[in-house]
Scaffold this motif. Sequence first.
Motif, PDB file in Angstrom:
ATOM      1  N   LEU A  53     -11.814  -7.311  -6.444  1.00  0.00           N
ATOM      2  CA  LEU A  53     -12.760  -6.264  -5.773  1.00  0.00           C
ATOM      3  C   LEU A  53     -12.081  -5.504  -4.587  1.00  0.00           C
ATOM      4  O   LEU A  53     -11.573  -6.115  -3.693  1.00  0.00           O
ATOM      5  CB  LEU A  53     -14.145  -7.116  -5.210  1.00  0.00           C
ATOM      6  CG  LEU A  53     -15.169  -6.130  -4.672  1.00  0.00           C
ATOM      7  CD1 LEU A  53     -15.898  -5.221  -5.797  1.00  0.00           C
ATOM      8  CD2 LEU A  53     -16.281  -6.794  -3.979  1.00  0.00           C
ATOM      9  N   PRO A  54     -11.734  -4.008  -4.824  1.00  0.00           N
ATOM     10  CA  PRO A  54     -11.116  -3.297  -3.909  1.00  0.00           C
ATOM     11  C   PRO A  54     -11.934  -3.379  -2.528  1.00  0.00           C
ATOM     12  O   PRO A  54     -13.104  -3.131  -2.501  1.00  0.00           O
ATOM     13  CB  PRO A  54     -10.894  -1.964  -4.554  1.00  0.00           C
ATOM     14  CG  PRO A  54     -12.097  -1.999  -5.494  1.00  0.00           C
ATOM     15  CD  PRO A  54     -12.221  -3.423  -5.952  1.00  0.00           C
ATOM     16  N   ARG A  55     -11.248  -3.721  -1.575  1.00  0.00           N
ATOM     17  CA  ARG A  55     -11.815  -3.418  -0.271  1.00  0.00           C
ATOM     18  C   ARG A  55     -10.772  -3.234   0.772  1.00  0.00           C
ATOM     19  O   ARG A  55      -9.578  -3.580   0.421  1.00  0.00           O
ATOM     20  CB  ARG A  55     -12.433  -4.881   0.355  1.00  0.00           C
ATOM     21  CG  ARG A  55     -13.644  -5.323  -0.503  1.00  0.00           C
ATOM     22  CD  ARG A  55     -14.080  -6.499  -0.282  1.00  0.00           C
ATOM     23  NE  ARG A  55     -13.077  -7.517  -0.349  1.00  0.00           N
ATOM     24  CZ  ARG A  55     -13.209  -9.172  -0.492  1.00  0.00           C
ATOM     25  NH1 ARG A  55     -14.695  -9.370   0.036  1.00  0.00           N
ATOM     26  NH2 ARG A  55     -12.404  -9.720  -0.584  1.00  0.00           N
ATOM     27  N   LEU A  56     -11.086  -2.671   1.824  1.00  0.00           N
ATOM     28  CA  LEU A  56     -10.111  -2.189   3.119  1.00  0.00           C
ATOM     29  C   LEU A  56     -10.177  -3.220   3.917  1.00  0.00           C
ATOM     30  O   LEU A  56     -11.168  -3.378   4.921  1.00  0.00           O
ATOM     31  CB  LEU A  56     -10.416  -0.907   3.342  1.00  0.00           C
ATOM     32  CG  LEU A  56      -9.270  -0.393   4.613  1.00  0.00           C
ATOM     33  CD1 LEU A  56      -7.862  -0.233   4.086  1.00  0.00           C
ATOM     34  CD2 LEU A  56      -9.875   1.022   5.277  1.00  0.00           C
ATOM     35  N   ARG A  57      -9.146  -4.048   4.162  1.00  0.00           N
ATOM     36  CA  ARG A  57      -9.075  -5.060   5.265  1.00  0.00           C
ATOM     37  C   ARG A  57      -7.561  -4.836   5.882  1.00  0.00           C
ATOM     38  O   ARG A  57      -6.630  -5.101   5.564  1.00  0.00           O
ATOM     39  CB  ARG A  57      -8.911  -6.497   4.701  1.00  0.00           C
ATOM     40  CG  ARG A  57     -10.274  -6.773   3.503  1.00  0.00           C
ATOM     41  CD  ARG A  57     -11.492  -6.959   4.442  1.00  0.00           C
ATOM     42  NE  ARG A  57     -12.469  -7.482   3.458  1.00  0.00           N
ATOM     43  CZ  ARG A  57     -13.309  -6.614   3.110  1.00  0.00           C
ATOM     44  NH1 ARG A  57     -13.376  -5.224   3.029  1.00  0.00           N
ATOM     45  NH2 ARG A  57     -14.384  -7.090   2.403  1.00  0.00           N
ATOM     46  N   LEU A  58      -7.719  -4.587   7.315  1.00  0.00           N
ATOM     47  CA  LEU A  58      -6.445  -4.212   8.116  1.00  0.00           C
ATOM     48  C   LEU A  58      -6.462  -5.428   9.359  1.00  0.00           C
ATOM     49  O   LEU A  58      -7.455  -5.303   9.888  1.00  0.00           O
ATOM     50  CB  LEU A  58      -6.482  -2.724   8.309  1.00  0.00           C
ATOM     51  CG  LEU A  58      -6.499  -1.648   7.270  1.00  0.00           C
ATOM     52  CD1 LEU A  58      -6.404  -0.529   7.866  1.00  0.00           C
ATOM     53  CD2 LEU A  58      -5.183  -2.026   6.349  1.00  0.00           C
ATOM     54  N   ARG A  59      -5.405  -5.810   9.256  1.00  0.00           N
ATOM     55  CA  ARG A  59      -5.049  -6.749  10.676  1.00  0.00           C
ATOM     56  C   ARG A  59      -3.722  -5.948  11.386  1.00  0.00           C
ATOM     57  O   ARG A  59      -2.809  -6.096  10.572  1.00  0.00           O
ATOM     58  CB  ARG A  59      -5.122  -7.871  10.271  1.00  0.00           C
ATOM     59  CG  ARG A  59      -5.290  -8.813  11.560  1.00  0.00           C
ATOM     60  CD  ARG A  59      -4.860 -10.247  11.330  1.00  0.00           C
ATOM     61  NE  ARG A  59      -6.466 -10.940  10.520  1.00  0.00           N
ATOM     62  CZ  ARG A  59      -6.128 -11.260   9.216  1.00  0.00           C
ATOM     63  NH1 ARG A  59      -5.270 -11.481   8.662  1.00  0.00           N
ATOM     64  NH2 ARG A  59      -7.278 -11.849   8.959  1.00  0.00           N
TER      65      ARG A  59
END
Length: 531
Positions: A53-59
């Motif tokens: 499932l495409p999702r934007l996750r930035l760390r």
Amino acid sequence: MSGSMAPGGWSGSERGMWTAFRRGEWYADGGEVRASVVRRLLHAPPPAEPGHLPRLRLRNVTITGRLDLAEAVVAGTLRLRNCRFEQAPCLDGASLGALELRDCVLPGLSAVGVTIGRQCEITGCRVGGPMDLYGASIGGTLHLENSHLTGHGHRRGEGALQLLCATVGGDIQAGSGLRVHGCTDLRDTSVRGSVVLKRAELRNPSGSALKANRLHIGGDLNCRGGLVAEGTVDLCDAKVGGGALFEEASLAAEDGRPALRAHGIDVGAEFNLCDGFTARGRLSMSSITVRSRFCFKDGLVEAPAGQPALLSRRSTASELDIRFREPVHGTVDLSHARVTVLNGTPESWPTALRMEGAVYDSLLPQLPAPQRLPLLARDPEGFTPQPYEQLAAAYRLHGHDGDARTVLLAKQRRLRTTLPWPGRVWSHLQDITVGYGYRPMRAVWWLCAIMLSGILLFTRWPPQPIDPGKPPRFQAAIYTFDLVLPLVDFGQEQAFSPRGGLQWAAVVLVCLGWLLATTAAAGANRTLRRE
């Protein structure tokens, strides 16, 4: 954006973000990505890899340029942790499934009219400019714990945290480490759940620390457990479905500003300014409605003597507890308040108290009238009769008629000090003789004393008969009754006439009798009118 390859010209970090997005995974390489690339990724997302499932996750990423998502529609959750923004992001009018900014650094945040379907989490962040959520609609809980907001450099009238005219479907969790340097503005906002500010620090010494005029809360306003507010906390016309809880909170204001303004607030349960609550500055909260207890027990209000400390005129509560931690040196104004139970002890009473027009049914603890009367003498405006009448009515309602008479007698004595000298003389005579009608036995004892004096006098020196030929038998007691009691005639006064000094003694007895009868009638008339 389509295909399985990232567009040309993208940096390695941006291509890595593109790949992680297609898989719905976290991307964290400590590098930089351009805000325009993030915007393009969200506006025209690439196809997801099979089974993902495409999702934007930035760390641990730095976003350069301004992230402009105005009016963007993002179905999923936007999650950024420990990220740094070069410029304040813009989410004005955007529609997001959920938003998570955790441990991020931002120069500010503009999210005017943003719609967030579920939870909005801005926790542990450092925001160096105003965070504007004007008109935001948040379906779930708004989390602001452990964030540090600084509103320096903003336009005049703006605040560090602006949440005006917003709608929150859950709670606002803004305690536990939230620090705001500037104004926190919640005016005209509706919160279905509770607003939690416990252990938060709201600092704006030169103005308002919290503006919450017309704030509607379905649950509690929880400011207990160490809230620190430097600047005015303004709750005017707010409506709280649960309790307004300020136990152990510390409020302070400068330059004569009120520490707390809450005119017209409506609280569905307790309004607690007690159990360690401290205010350095006056509390202005007139025309309020508290469905349960309005409590100051063990609270402290610091205000200069002679200056207003607590203004709560025309307010209504089930119980009012004014057992302060220390006596308030400023003026406490409870005029025209209406409560069922008023709770206060002499050692905690304020040094100046206005209670003109106040109405209550019961007093706690139960104290005899002489211990409560000094409180009524603390009105800085001087004597007014209604507080005495109200105190007497409360005693009479619970069957303490003796205490009620003591209060009403004290009222007449206070009233005497306001009369011109002829009125003071007449009032003093009524007090001495019959206690203004509240001490009727005094009239009996005065009558006995006068009668005994007359009997002894006329027994020793009997008057001469008017008709020596047929004198009746002289009775000293009956003759004295004839002189002293104006409406009684036993015939002795008509048959005997004193001579010389005895004549003046008879005149004194007659005058004393008339005076006693007149004052007794005046006191009885006053008592009968009251009944």
